[in-house]
Design an enzyme around this catalytic site. Structure first.
Site, PDB file in Angstrom:
ATOM      1  CB  SER A  94       5.176   4.838  -2.959  1.00 25.41           C
ATOM      2  OG  SER A  94       4.978   3.901  -1.908  1.00 25.41           O
ATOM      3  CG  HIS A 106       1.062   5.230  -4.607  1.00 23.70           C
ATOM      4  ND1 HIS A 106       0.048   4.977  -5.504  1.00 23.70           N
ATOM      5  CD2 HIS A 106       1.585   4.017  -4.291  1.00 23.70           C
ATOM      6  CE1 HIS A 106      -0.028   3.670  -5.729  1.00 23.70           C
ATOM      7  NE2 HIS A 106       0.893   3.056  -4.996  1.00 23.70           N
ATOM      8  CG  ASP A 139       2.236   1.269  -2.076  1.00 25.15           C
ATOM      9  OD1 ASP A 139       1.459   0.934  -2.988  1.00 25.15           O
ATOM     10  OD2 ASP A 139       3.294   1.897  -2.279  1.00 25.15           O
ATOM     11  CG  MET A 176       1.403  -3.790   1.185  1.00 25.67           C
ATOM     12  SD  MET A 176       3.186  -4.038   1.158  1.00 25.67           S
ATOM     13  CE  MET A 176       3.623  -3.030  -0.268  1.00 25.67           C
ATOM     14  CG  HIS A 191      -1.668   0.019  -4.850  1.00 26.03           C
ATOM     15  ND1 HIS A 191      -0.352  -0.254  -5.190  1.00 26.03           N
ATOM     16  CD2 HIS A 191      -2.389  -1.050  -5.287  1.00 26.03           C
ATOM     17  CE1 HIS A 191      -0.280  -1.422  -5.794  1.00 26.03           C
ATOM     18  NE2 HIS A 191      -1.496  -1.940  -5.862  1.00 26.03           N
ATOM     19  CG  MET A 221      -0.994  -4.096  -3.184  1.00 29.49           C
ATOM     20  SD  MET A 221       0.725  -3.571  -3.001  1.00 29.49           S
ATOM     21  CE  MET A 221       0.470  -1.969  -2.242  1.00 29.49           C
ATOM     22  CG  MET A 238       0.830  -3.854  -9.775  1.00 27.81           C
ATOM     23  SD  MET A 238       1.215  -2.451  -8.706  1.00 27.81           S
ATOM     24  CE  MET A 238       2.780  -2.957  -7.977  1.00 27.81           C
ATOM     25  N   GLY A 283       4.352  -5.909  -3.078  1.00 24.57           N
ATOM     26  CA  GLY A 283       4.686  -6.352  -1.724  1.00 24.57           C
ATOM     27  C   GLY A 283       5.846  -5.586  -1.115  1.00 24.57           C
ATOM     28  CG  PHE A 284       8.815  -6.616  -0.275  1.00 27.21           C
ATOM     29  CD1 PHE A 284       9.150  -6.444   1.061  1.00 27.21           C
ATOM     30  CD2 PHE A 284       8.149  -7.771  -0.659  1.00 27.21           C
ATOM     31  CE1 PHE A 284       8.833  -7.423   2.006  1.00 27.21           C
ATOM     32  CE2 PHE A 284       7.829  -8.753   0.273  1.00 27.21           C
ATOM     33  CZ  PHE A 284       8.170  -8.584   1.610  1.00 27.21           C
ATOM     34  N   GLY A 285       8.981  -2.358  -1.757  1.00 30.30           N
ATOM     35  CA  GLY A 285       9.612  -1.309  -2.541  1.00 30.30           C
ATOM     36  C   GLY A 285      11.004  -1.768  -2.958  1.00 30.30           C
ATOM     37  CG  ASP A 326       3.128   1.115  -7.695  1.00 32.31           C
ATOM     38  OD1 ASP A 326       4.261   1.367  -7.254  1.00 32.31           O
ATOM     39  OD2 ASP A 326       2.151   0.860  -6.962  1.00 32.31           O
ATOM     40  N   GLY A 327       6.380   0.665  -9.407  1.00 33.50           N
ATOM     41  CA  GLY A 327       7.405  -0.324  -9.103  1.00 33.50           C
ATOM     42  C   GLY A 327       8.655  -0.118  -9.934  1.00 33.50           C
ATOM     43  N   GLY A 328       9.755   0.185  -9.256  1.00 38.97           N
ATOM     44  CA  GLY A 328      11.041   0.330  -9.946  1.00 38.97           C
ATOM     45  C   GLY A 328      11.121   1.541 -10.857  1.00 38.97           C
ATOM     46  N   GLY A 336       8.771   5.240  -5.085  1.00 39.20           N
ATOM     47  CA  GLY A 336       9.129   5.209  -3.670  1.00 39.20           C
ATOM     48  C   GLY A 336      10.597   5.526  -3.489  1.00 39.20           C
ATOM     49  CB  SER A 337      13.601   3.351  -3.887  1.00 38.89           C
ATOM     50  OG  SER A 337      12.879   2.225  -3.516  1.00 38.89           O
TER      51      SER A 337
HETATM   52  C1  DX5 Z   1       4.906  -2.249  -4.477  1.00 39.03           C
HETATM   53  C2  DX5 Z   1       4.205  -0.943  -4.167  1.00 39.03           C
HETATM   54  C3  DX5 Z   1       4.915   0.231  -4.739  1.00 39.03           C
HETATM   55  C4  DX5 Z   1       6.273   0.450  -4.148  1.00 39.03           C
HETATM   56  C5  DX5 Z   1       7.103   1.252  -5.111  1.00 39.03           C
HETATM   57  O1  DX5 Z   1       4.283  -3.266  -3.807  1.00 39.03           O
HETATM   58  O2  DX5 Z   1       2.897  -0.965  -4.705  1.00 39.03           O
HETATM   59  O3  DX5 Z   1       4.132   1.412  -4.675  1.00 39.03           O
HETATM   60  O4  DX5 Z   1       6.225   1.085  -2.916  1.00 39.03           O
HETATM   61  O5  DX5 Z   1       8.377   1.353  -4.601  1.00 39.03           O
HETATM   62  P1  DX5 Z   1       9.663   1.556  -5.506  1.00 39.03           P
HETATM   63  O6  DX5 Z   1       9.466   2.850  -6.260  1.00 39.03           O
HETATM   64  O7  DX5 Z   1      10.771   1.621  -4.515  1.00 39.03           O
HETATM   65  O8  DX5 Z   1       9.735   0.395  -6.447  1.00 39.03           O
HETATM   66 ZN    ZN Z   2       1.564   1.020  -5.011  1.00 38.33          ZN
END
Ligand code: DX5
Ligand code: ZN
Length: 214
Positions: free
Chosen positions: A8, A33, A35, A37, A66, A68, A139, A144-146, A173-175, A195-196
């Site tokens: 991401s 990916h 994102d 928003m 994606h 959102m 999800m 909303g946030f990485g 997706d997420g964490g 992402g991270s």
């Molecule tokens: C969350 C996004 C994710 C996010 C993942 O709102 O849809 O794609 O960027 O980031 P990490 O991998 O850091 O959780």
């Molecule tokens: Zn995403």
């Protein structure tokens, strides 16, 4: 089946986005990916079709978009025009669209159609639509946030999707890190968004290998 890794770019260094995309591609990424928003459906604003078009020029990898956002049906044509290969929309009523219609709109444009649900949304909301999608995104954080922590309780949804269909991609997706990737794969996911754990790593290739469990 080989696990698909979709970095991401939300976690990328935007001051050198082109370079970041080239680096993850060289490191073995399968999809990119994106994102999107809008500050309404989620409490954050990221980027829109113009940036996706710019990403398109940097890579031949499939772009996994994606959305959102509210009223995704209104924006779908612009993301397709920008070069999306798959577009995923939210099932929650707060996204304010006719979900089945939007999925058809995406497919009619020759794009892969994805559907997603927030952690608080029951699996029953997506179940009747499984026959109309190419990809189900589960999800594993509230969007909303990485950088948030993975919610293992969402694995029930992954398992259920896997038991109901062997045709669709099941994405999380997420964490996602090496440990939560393993859990997701064990439960039936075949696409991992991260992402991270990729963009904040020193060695992107190693981070991607670790996610694949290699
Ligand atoms: C969350 C996004 C994710 C996010 C993942 O709102 O849809 O794609 O960027 O980031 P990490 O991998 O850091 O959780
Ligand atoms: Zn995403």
């Amino acid at each position: 089946m080989k696990t698909i890794i979709a970095p991401s770019i939300l976690a990328a260094d935007f001051s050198q986005l082109a370079n970041e995309i080239h680096k993850v591609e060289a490191a073995g990424a399968d999809w990119i990916h994106c994102d999107i928003m809008d500050g309404h459906f989620v409490d954050n604003i990221s980027f829109g079709p113009a940036i996706v078009g710019f990403v398109r020029k940097q890579t031949k990898l499939p772009l996994d978009v994606h959305l959102m956002i509210e009223h995704p049906d209104h924006y779908v044509p612009r993301f397709i025009e920008a070069g999306a290969n798959s577009i995923t929309v939210h099932v929650e009523s707060e996204a304010k669209h006719d979900v089945a219609k939007t999925l058809q709109q995406i497919r009619d444009a020759g794009c892969r159609a994805g559907l997603t649900l927030n952690p608080a949304t029951p699996f029953a909301a997506v179940e009747p639509l499984l026959g109309q999608i190419d990809l189900l995104l589960v999800m594993t954080v509230h969007p909303g946030f990485g950088g948030q922590s993975f919610r293992a309780d969402q694995m029930e949804k992954v398992k259920r999707a896997k038991s109901l269909s062997d045709k669709i991609d099941i994405e999380v997706d997420g964490g996602i890190n090496a440990e939560t990737a393993r859990l997701s794969i064990q439960n039936g996911a075949n696409v991992l968004v991260a992402g991270s754990s990729i963009f904040h790593a020193l060695d992107y290739a190693k981070a991607i290998r670790d996610l694949r469990g290699e």
